[in-house]
Design a protein around this motif. Structure first.
Motif, short mmCIF file in Angstrom:
data_model
loop_
_atom_site.label_atom_id
_atom_site.label_comp_id
_atom_site.label_asym_id
_atom_site.label_seq_id
_atom_site.Cartn_x
_atom_site.Cartn_y
_atom_site.Cartn_z
N GLU A 204 0.94 -1.26 -0.04
CA GLU A 204 0.03 -0.18 -0.15
C GLU A 204 0.99 1.32 -0.27
O GLU A 204 0.63 2.32 -0.87
CB GLU A 204 -0.90 0.12 1.18
CG GLU A 204 -1.83 1.04 1.44
CD GLU A 204 -2.65 1.27 2.47
OE1 GLU A 204 -3.43 2.27 2.68
OE2 GLU A 204 -2.51 0.41 3.32
N ARG A 208 0.96 4.00 -2.92
CA ARG A 208 0.49 5.54 -2.50
C ARG A 208 1.73 6.42 -3.22
O ARG A 208 1.44 7.45 -3.78
CB ARG A 208 0.46 5.63 -1.07
CG ARG A 208 0.24 7.25 -0.59
CD ARG A 208 -0.13 7.16 0.79
NE ARG A 208 0.65 6.30 1.67
CZ ARG A 208 1.78 6.71 2.05
NH1 ARG A 208 2.47 8.24 1.68
NH2 ARG A 208 2.70 6.24 2.88
N PHE A 231 -6.16 4.16 -4.89
CA PHE A 231 -5.17 4.78 -6.11
C PHE A 231 -5.00 4.52 -7.31
O PHE A 231 -4.60 4.94 -8.04
CB PHE A 231 -3.61 4.45 -5.26
CG PHE A 231 -3.74 4.68 -3.72
CD1 PHE A 231 -3.60 6.20 -3.25
CD2 PHE A 231 -3.21 3.78 -2.95
CE1 PHE A 231 -3.60 6.52 -1.93
CE2 PHE A 231 -2.96 4.04 -1.55
CZ PHE A 231 -2.91 5.37 -1.10
#
Length: 292
Positions: A204, A208, A231
């Motif tokens: 993650e 990001r 995202f």
């Protein structure tokens, strides 16, 4: 939007009703989705305060979403969270407790067939074509990364894409090396991410940071959706449940192979030339035996 109750998440319900919400309810919905699902697990007062709305607003909105009340809303969130965090032992025991008296081959066939049918019903053609177009665009560098189990799927996709087009990179399995890959990424590049439940925190964070640099993300995940979905430009939510301690990758591989075909067909003349050159290299290196 038609919702399938068997696989619909609370976030799906919120998104489906979002346009019909009042201004305060939309503010609450946005707050819930920003740190989903944790943002909805506190008391009704805490949820209201975090969103900057009143407690009655929370009560009205969850009923508008179709829940009997806030406790029912939270029960769905807890069930969803439990499903995403299930370890292999708990998953096996859950299946074993409800297993019919048929052979495992039949149980698996039934589960996989149902998974395929349901996944296909939920994939938007435009979304699939959009992902294929991103990956096929040779002006974009393509990066591929998978998790502890899904790295096998990432490797499979990489093996094919590196034949189809240039500038394809598979990230090393060690997350500590990922910042070095990000260093070379530019806006418009593409990352294909495989992240199935028991989501990996490092993945993650990586997604990001890459998205902040303008990188487009194509995500393969499960019905509950990895946090990376927020995202991603394109997200494939694949049905993975199977009568086993492990999730099934059959339908994920099906979608991957369909995507490979779409990408190679988009620029077939160039792909054909690359394949021809590769075969000549194989012949020169005598890697494969010629058929008699």
């Amino acid at each position: 939007m038609t919702l399938n109750q068997a696989t619909t998440t609370v976030s799906d319900v919120i998104n489906a009703h979002f346009d019909a919400l009042t201004r305060a309810e939309k503010q609450l919905a946005t707050s819930l989705l920003d740190n989903y699902p944790v943002s909805g697990l506190g008391s009704i007062t805490t949820v209201a305060e975090n969103a900057g709305v009143s407690t009655p607003t929370v009560a009205r909105m969850v009923q508008k979403l179709g829940y009997r009340g806030f406790p029912d809303f939270q029960a769905h969130l807890h069930h969803e969270l439990e499903a995403t965090l299930s370890n292999p032992i708990a998953k096996h025991d859950r299946w074993a407790a409800n297993a019919p008296g048929t052979h495992v081959l039949n149980r698996f066939a039934d589960a996989v067939t149902a998974n395929l049918r349901q996944t296909l019903s939920q994939i938007e053609i435009g979304d699939f074509d959009g992902a294929a177009a991103l990956i096929a665009n040779r002006k974009r560098n393509v990066y591929i990364v998978g998790g502890r189990i899904t790295k096998a799927l990432a490797d499979y996709l990489f093996t094919h894409l590196q034949v189809i087009r240039p500038n394809v990179t598979q990230l090393a399995s060690n997350p500590s090396s990922w910042p070095q890959y990000v260093l070379n990424m530019k806006a418009g590049d593409v990352i294909v991410v495989f992240d199935i439940r028991r989501y990996e925190q490092e993945m993650e964070t990586f997604a990001r940071v890459a998205r902040a640099r303008g990188v487009e993300i194509v995500l393969f995940t499960d019905p509950w959706a990895s946090p990376i979905a927020k995202f991603a430009a394109h997200t494939f939510r694949i049905q993975i449940e199977a009568p086993s301690a492990w999730d099934s990758s059959v339908v994920t591989l099906f979608v991957v192979e369909a995507l490979i075909e779409a990408v190679q067909s988009a620029n077939w003349s160039e792909t054909r030339d690359r394949m021809k050159s590769l075969e000549e290299l194989f012949e020169a290196s005598r890697l494969f035996r010629k058929p008699r």
